[in-house]
Design a protein around this motif. Structure first.
Motif, PDB file in Angstrom:
ATOM      1  N   ALA A 160       0.646  -1.336  -0.195  1.00 36.03           N
ATOM      2  CA  ALA A 160       0.016  -0.023   0.010  1.00 36.03           C
ATOM      3  C   ALA A 160       0.832   1.491   0.008  1.00 36.03           C
ATOM      4  CB  ALA A 160      -0.941  -0.005   1.329  1.00 36.03           C
ATOM      5  N   ALA A 161       1.987   1.296   0.783  1.00 35.64           N
ATOM      6  CA  ALA A 161       2.794   2.387   0.999  1.00 35.64           C
ATOM      7  C   ALA A 161       3.408   2.664  -0.491  1.00 35.64           C
ATOM      8  CB  ALA A 161       3.702   2.379   2.089  1.00 35.64           C
ATOM      9  N   CYS A 162       3.986   1.712  -1.057  1.00 38.77           N
ATOM     10  CA  CYS A 162       4.646   2.135  -2.455  1.00 38.77           C
ATOM     11  C   CYS A 162       3.449   2.556  -3.201  1.00 38.77           C
ATOM     12  CB  CYS A 162       5.539   0.818  -2.848  1.00 38.77           C
ATOM     13  SG  CYS A 162       6.875   0.564  -1.988  1.00 38.77           S
ATOM     14  N   ALA A 163       2.373   1.792  -3.341  1.00 40.81           N
ATOM     15  CA  ALA A 163       1.487   2.060  -4.224  1.00 40.81           C
ATOM     16  C   ALA A 163       1.045   3.812  -4.140  1.00 40.81           C
ATOM     17  CB  ALA A 163       0.160   1.149  -3.930  1.00 40.81           C
ATOM     18  N   GLU A 164       0.893   3.878  -2.944  1.00 39.16           N
ATOM     19  CA  GLU A 164       0.746   5.569  -2.661  1.00 39.16           C
ATOM     20  C   GLU A 164       1.710   6.449  -3.160  1.00 39.16           C
ATOM     21  OE1 GLU A 164      -1.470   8.164   1.017  1.00 39.16           O
ATOM     22  OE2 GLU A 164      -0.928   6.137   1.413  1.00 39.16           O
ATOM     23  N   SER A 165       3.084   6.128  -3.165  1.00 38.55           N
ATOM     24  CA  SER A 165       4.179   6.754  -3.539  1.00 38.55           C
ATOM     25  C   SER A 165       4.011   6.916  -5.018  1.00 38.55           C
ATOM     26  CB  SER A 165       5.455   6.151  -2.959  1.00 38.55           C
ATOM     27  OG  SER A 165       6.775   6.817  -3.706  1.00 38.55           O
ATOM     28  N   LEU A 166       3.648   5.872  -5.808  1.00 35.91           N
ATOM     29  CA  LEU A 166       3.489   5.880  -7.075  1.00 35.91           C
ATOM     30  C   LEU A 166       2.342   6.594  -7.539  1.00 35.91           C
ATOM     31  CD1 LEU A 166       4.020   4.671  -9.924  1.00 35.91           C
ATOM     32  CD2 LEU A 166       2.284   2.681  -9.504  1.00 35.91           C
ATOM     33  N   LEU A 221      -0.785  -5.666 -12.591  1.00 42.32           N
ATOM     34  CA  LEU A 221      -0.548  -4.875 -11.145  1.00 42.32           C
ATOM     35  C   LEU A 221      -1.366  -5.522 -10.064  1.00 42.32           C
ATOM     36  CD1 LEU A 221      -0.609  -1.035 -11.720  1.00 42.32           C
ATOM     37  CD2 LEU A 221       1.294  -2.681 -11.996  1.00 42.32           C
ATOM     38  N   ARG A 222      -0.687  -6.069  -9.251  1.00 44.37           N
ATOM     39  CA  ARG A 222      -1.352  -6.771  -8.022  1.00 44.37           C
ATOM     40  C   ARG A 222      -0.897  -6.256  -6.653  1.00 44.37           C
ATOM     41  NH1 ARG A 222      -1.331 -12.966 -10.642  1.00 44.37           N
ATOM     42  NH2 ARG A 222      -2.616 -12.300 -12.557  1.00 44.37           N
ATOM     43  N   GLU A 223      -1.898  -6.272  -5.769  1.00 39.96           N
ATOM     44  CA  GLU A 223      -1.528  -6.048  -4.228  1.00 39.96           C
ATOM     45  C   GLU A 223      -0.784  -7.001  -3.345  1.00 39.96           C
ATOM     46  OE1 GLU A 223      -3.878  -4.931  -0.249  1.00 39.96           O
ATOM     47  OE2 GLU A 223      -4.996  -5.411  -1.936  1.00 39.96           O
ATOM     48  N   PHE A 224       0.322  -6.695  -2.993  1.00 43.75           N
ATOM     49  CA  PHE A 224       1.312  -7.795  -2.127  1.00 43.75           C
ATOM     50  C   PHE A 224       0.403  -8.073  -0.943  1.00 43.75           C
ATOM     51  CE2 PHE A 224       4.515  -8.624   0.911  1.00 43.75           C
ATOM     52  CZ  PHE A 224       5.232  -9.670   0.186  1.00 43.75           C
ATOM     53  N   GLU A 225      -0.106  -9.084  -0.823  1.00 44.17           N
ATOM     54  CA  GLU A 225      -0.780  -9.608   0.411  1.00 44.17           C
ATOM     55  C   GLU A 225      -0.590 -11.341   0.499  1.00 44.17           C
ATOM     56  OE1 GLU A 225      -4.059 -10.841   0.562  1.00 44.17           O
ATOM     57  OE2 GLU A 225      -4.648 -10.699  -1.660  1.00 44.17           O
ATOM     58  N   PRO A 226      -0.894 -11.697   1.566  1.00 45.56           N
ATOM     59  CA  PRO A 226      -0.775 -13.494   1.426  1.00 45.56           C
ATOM     60  C   PRO A 226      -1.619 -13.953   0.447  1.00 45.56           C
ATOM     61  CG  PRO A 226      -0.901 -12.351   3.964  1.00 45.56           C
ATOM     62  CD  PRO A 226      -1.235 -11.192   2.668  1.00 45.56           C
ATOM     63  N   ASN A 227      -2.794 -13.454   0.291  1.00 47.97           N
ATOM     64  CA  ASN A 227      -3.736 -14.275  -0.754  1.00 47.97           C
ATOM     65  C   ASN A 227      -3.627 -13.762  -2.376  1.00 47.97           C
ATOM     66  OD1 ASN A 227      -4.612 -15.581   1.363  1.00 47.97           O
ATOM     67  ND2 ASN A 227      -6.181 -14.035   2.026  1.00 47.97           N
ATOM     68  N   ALA A 228      -2.487 -12.914  -2.419  1.00 48.90           N
ATOM     69  CA  ALA A 228      -2.274 -12.312  -3.674  1.00 48.90           C
ATOM     70  C   ALA A 228      -2.280 -13.596  -4.810  1.00 48.90           C
ATOM     71  CB  ALA A 228      -1.171 -11.739  -3.888  1.00 48.90           C
ATOM     72  N   VAL A 229      -2.828 -13.452  -6.007  1.00 49.12           N
ATOM     73  CA  VAL A 229      -2.812 -14.352  -7.012  1.00 49.12           C
ATOM     74  C   VAL A 229      -1.578 -14.501  -7.451  1.00 49.12           C
ATOM     75  CG1 VAL A 229      -3.724 -15.104  -9.214  1.00 49.12           C
ATOM     76  CG2 VAL A 229      -5.148 -14.047  -7.479  1.00 49.12           C
ATOM     77  N   GLY A 230      -0.967 -16.027  -7.818  1.00 48.50           N
ATOM     78  CA  GLY A 230       0.331 -15.992  -8.107  1.00 48.50           C
ATOM     79  C   GLY A 230       0.380 -15.788  -9.780  1.00 48.50           C
ATOM     80  N   GLY A 231       1.670 -15.899 -10.375  1.00 47.11           N
ATOM     81  CA  GLY A 231       1.814 -16.059 -11.830  1.00 47.11           C
ATOM     82  C   GLY A 231       1.600 -17.386 -12.479  1.00 47.11           C
TER      83      GLY A 231
END
Length: 555
Positions: free
Chosen positions: A30-36, A56-66
């Motif tokens: 979230a913090a880097c997304a806000e800086s961007l 683009l995806r949010e970095f969180e435990p349940n994030a979808v992989g590649g």
């Protein structure tokens, strides 16, 4: 200190990230997304990624992989690469098919050494080496399933979110808050009895918790990188207990000492504890439109300094509450729109009346450039007038796209002017002025008794009455502006009445605001079913026991 230098600090940092993201899945916290968001915008990142698919995806435990067709990933993180962050990295990578991983951290390697408890002397011997990053690179290859795959870990100081030429924010440190007198008890709980602290005045770096000290060191690292970019050796000044610790840590930060020896310029850095001026944060004496926009419009999810602007007005949908979530919201940050940035800076630097007129002027000029059939009207600017100008763009796709940023700021202005909370602004201001006039003449008990009739449960409140959130703001203002006062029997009785009235109001609320949910730490459903909750609020008087007793009585 050059304002262009602060902006280029952020933009150069993101340029280092952008060269890594081509054809990659990009995960941001979230913090880097806000800086961007404030620095160069997500459009710039999407252009650098390339391809027709959103990567683009949010970095969180349940994030979808590649998947198999997505062999490359870039993780842009604001925190130390340790603990839960590394576990989340591992989980995402293990359920993906990556062959090339890049991890960008906003925290320097020197701070990672501190986080891993490497002594200062040993850290000094490792200058120029990055063993923590190298070990993580090996882990990344291991998680990808082949040690011959490519992994990179690098530091880029993505500290700031530049909201304006003279205003830069630090979203990663939004939760860093000065210590309160009550916190001395928490610090003492981990100290032997003979070494316990008597007051906040005795607090220094050695007395802080490891978690808080690490957070401070992360901030110091980012500030040192900023000073290096600006080419200055800083002189630090501090007002407040926590500010003194931060200033001292920056002065003693080893990489900063080396940097100062060759820095050609000079700069003064002033740290101020927010708790020394809470009235500035909760008061309503500011005559600024941006202050009102941020106060009344809903917060943009996972952002600390931007709001959601309802864009339904520019669509064919009916402007009903059910349709608000159908269309993506607008926002205040317009980093790639010169026209909108000019208006935003004007709104920040002018009074309310002039700011509203500036919004009208920009809308009229934009409509004229697009040859839209605008009808000029002079005199007082009204929400209806601004809405009529904005709707001229509604059925003209080219004009709408050319001035999308301006229209978002225009709609933010309209929605703020029409918001019920804006009409309360004068009520707040009148109460605050009355309080300031009565200080020195009335005791705190008299002030609290004046507030008591304003505390009403939801069944008795009108739109003009104060909500629970409003009451908390008023209480913070009262206690902050009054300062030190004598505690006597009358004050104790007045506080007890206020506590009971507030407890009753909170327990009878059918729906808790986001603020109250954060304070209580419980979701609405749990709150409504049990009616027992903890008020994690450091006020001059605790409400926990009163609320719990009220709840037991209700049950």
């Amino acid at each position: 200190m050059s304002t262009s230098g602060v902006l280029s600090f952020t933009q150069q940092g993101w340029e280092q990230v952008l060269v890594k993201v081509k054809r990659a899945l990009v995960y941001l916290d979230a913090a880097c997304a806000e800086s961007l968001h404030w620095g160069c915008g997500s459009t710039r990142l999407m252009e650098a990624v390339g391809g027709p698919v959103c990567h683009l995806r949010e970095f969180e435990p349940n994030a979808v992989g590649g998947g198999a067709e997505q062999p490359k990933a870039v993780f842009v993180l604001s925190c130390v690469l340790k603990g839960r962050t590394v576990e989340t990295l591992r989980d995402i990578i293990c359920r993906s098919h990556f062959q090339y991983c890049v991890v960008v951290t906003a925290v320097s390697h020197a701070v990672h050494l501190t986080a891993n408890h490497v002594p200062a002397a040993a850290a000094a011997e490792l200058e120029g080496q990055q063993p923590v990053f190298e070990q993580l690179e090996e882990k990344l290859c291991e998680w990808m399933g082949n040690m011959n795959y490519t992994a990179e870990v690098l530091h880029v100081p993505l500290l700031l979110a530049p909201a304006a030429p003279h205003l830069a924010l630090t979203p990663a440190f939004a939760s860093l808050f000065p210590l309160l007198p009550q916190d001395v008890h928490l610090l003492n709980s981990a100290r032997p009895e003979k070494r316990r602290l008597g007051s906040l005045g005795e607090v220094d770096a050695t007395t802080l918790t490891p978690e808080l000290l690490l957070q401070i060191r992360c901030l110091v690292s980012g500030l040192s990188s900023l000073c290096e970019h600006l080419g200055v050796r800083e002189e630090c000044f501090a007002v407040g207990f926590l500010s003194r610790v931060i200033a001292a840590d920056l002065a003693n930060y080893a990489p900063a000492k080396n940097r100062r020896k060759t820095a050609p310029g000079r700069a003064s850095v002033v740290f101020v504890d927010r708790t020394l001026d809470l009235t500035g944060a909760v008061g309503h004496h500011g005559d600024n439109l941006v202050e009102k926009i941020i106060s009344v419009l809903p917060q943009l999810p996972d952002h600390t300094n931007d709001v959601m602007v309802n864009m339904v007005e520019l669509t064919a949908l009916q402007a009903e509450e059910d349709n608000q979530n159908v269309v993506a919201p607008g926002c205040l940050a317009q980093s790639n729109d010169t026209e909108a940035k000019a208006l935003w800076e004007a709104l920040l630097n002018t009074k309310h009346k002039e700011a509203v007129m500036e919004v009208r002027r920009h809308l009229v000029e934009a409509a004229s450039r697009e040859s839209l059939p605008i009808k000029m009207s002079m005199g007082r600017v009204t929400p209806g007038q601004l809405t009529s100008y904005i709707q001229l763009f509604k059925n003209n796709l080219k004009a709408l796209m050319n001035h999308c940023g301006l229209l978002q700021l225009g709609l933010a202005t309209v929605q703020t002017l029409k918001h019920p909370q804006t009409s309360k602004w004068d009520n707040f201001l009148a109460f605050e002025r009355l309080l300031l006039q009565s200080i020195g003449e009335s005791t705190m008990s008299v002030v609290l008794n004046q507030l008591l009739p304003m505390i009403k449960p939801s069944t008795q409140r009108t739109n003009e009455d104060y909500s629970p959130d409003d009451l908390l703001i008023l209480l913070i203002y009262i206690y902050s502006v009054t300062g030190e006062f004598t505690v006597d029997k009358d004050l104790g009785e007045a506080e007890e009445k206020v506590k009971k009235a507030l407890a009753q109001v909170f327990c009878e609320e059918s729906e808790l605001s986001h603020l109250l949910q954060k304070i209580t730490g419980l979701e609405i459903a749990i709150f409504r079913s049990s009616l027992i909750f903890r008020l994690m609020f450091h006020s001059e008087f605790g409400l926990i026991d009163t609320i719990q007793n009220n709840a037991k009585t209700s049950q």
